[in-house]
Motif scaffolding. Structure first.
Motif, PDB file in Angstrom:
ATOM      1  N   SER A  17     -11.201   4.369 -13.655  1.00 21.54           N
ATOM      2  CA  SER A  17     -11.538   4.860 -12.447  1.00 21.54           C
ATOM      3  C   SER A  17     -13.132   5.070 -12.370  1.00 21.54           C
ATOM      4  N   ARG A  67      -5.887   0.506  -4.198  1.00 20.76           N
ATOM      5  CA  ARG A  67      -6.592   0.828  -5.389  1.00 20.76           C
ATOM      6  C   ARG A  67      -8.050   1.419  -4.951  1.00 20.76           C
ATOM      7  N   ASN A  84      -9.773   3.090  -8.430  1.00 20.22           N
ATOM      8  CA  ASN A  84      -8.668   3.318  -9.327  1.00 20.22           C
ATOM      9  C   ASN A  84      -8.038   2.233  -9.576  1.00 20.22           C
ATOM     10  N   SER A  85      -7.306   2.006 -10.914  1.00 18.33           N
ATOM     11  CA  SER A  85      -6.731   0.933 -11.392  1.00 18.33           C
ATOM     12  C   SER A  85      -7.689  -0.255 -11.449  1.00 18.33           C
ATOM     13  N   LYS A  87      -9.961  -3.305 -12.475  1.00 23.73           N
ATOM     14  CA  LYS A  87      -9.607  -4.829 -13.071  1.00 23.73           C
ATOM     15  C   LYS A  87     -10.921  -5.406 -13.553  1.00 23.73           C
ATOM     16  N   ASP A  90     -13.146  -6.820 -11.013  1.00 22.31           N
ATOM     17  CA  ASP A  90     -13.813  -5.835 -10.140  1.00 22.31           C
ATOM     18  C   ASP A  90     -15.197  -5.805 -10.417  1.00 22.31           C
TER      19      ASP A  90
END
Length: 122
Positions: A17, A67, A84-85, A87, A90
């Motif tokens: 995060s 997310r 959050n979460s 990848k 991103d």
């Protein structure tokens, strides 16, 4: 004139995060919506999230729904993006934007920050 300054970017592992912050100065941000865009290498800048001045409406790109969370603190002239979460996809430079209308498109944005790098490692 409005100046927007982003902070909070960095390197994080997939699944981790980050919280981005956007500080606005120069004039009152009353009635300005705020939002976040991102641009990955070799790609066009794309919409991520936006929030109205009152905070009663938010909008997200499909790729980040569930997310990411956008919020703002008008007393502090701040906007935030909780991610959050995360990848690897991103990974991008994240830009803060502000405008009189909801900043869900680039042409609605009157002001831009300089951007902050977010890198997500796999």
């Amino acid at each position: 004139q409005v100046q927007l300054v982003e902070s909070g970017g960095g390197l994080v592992q997939a699944g981790g995060s980050l919280r981005l912050s956007c500080s606005a100065s120069g004039r009152t941000m009353n009635y300005y919506s705020m939002g976040w865009f991102r641009q990955a290498p070799g790609k066009e800048r794309e919409f991520v999230a936006a929030i109205t001045w009152s905070g009663d409406f938010t909008s997200y790109a499909d790729s980040v729904k569930g997310r990411f969370t956008i919020s703002r603190d008008n007393a502090k002239n701040m906007a935030y993006l909780q991610m959050n979460s995360l990848k690897p996809e991103d990974t991008a430079i994240y830009y803060c934007a502000a405008g009189r209308l909801l900043v869900w498109r680039m042409r609605e944005c009157d002001y831009w920050g300089q951007g902050t790098q977010v890198t997500v490692s796999s």
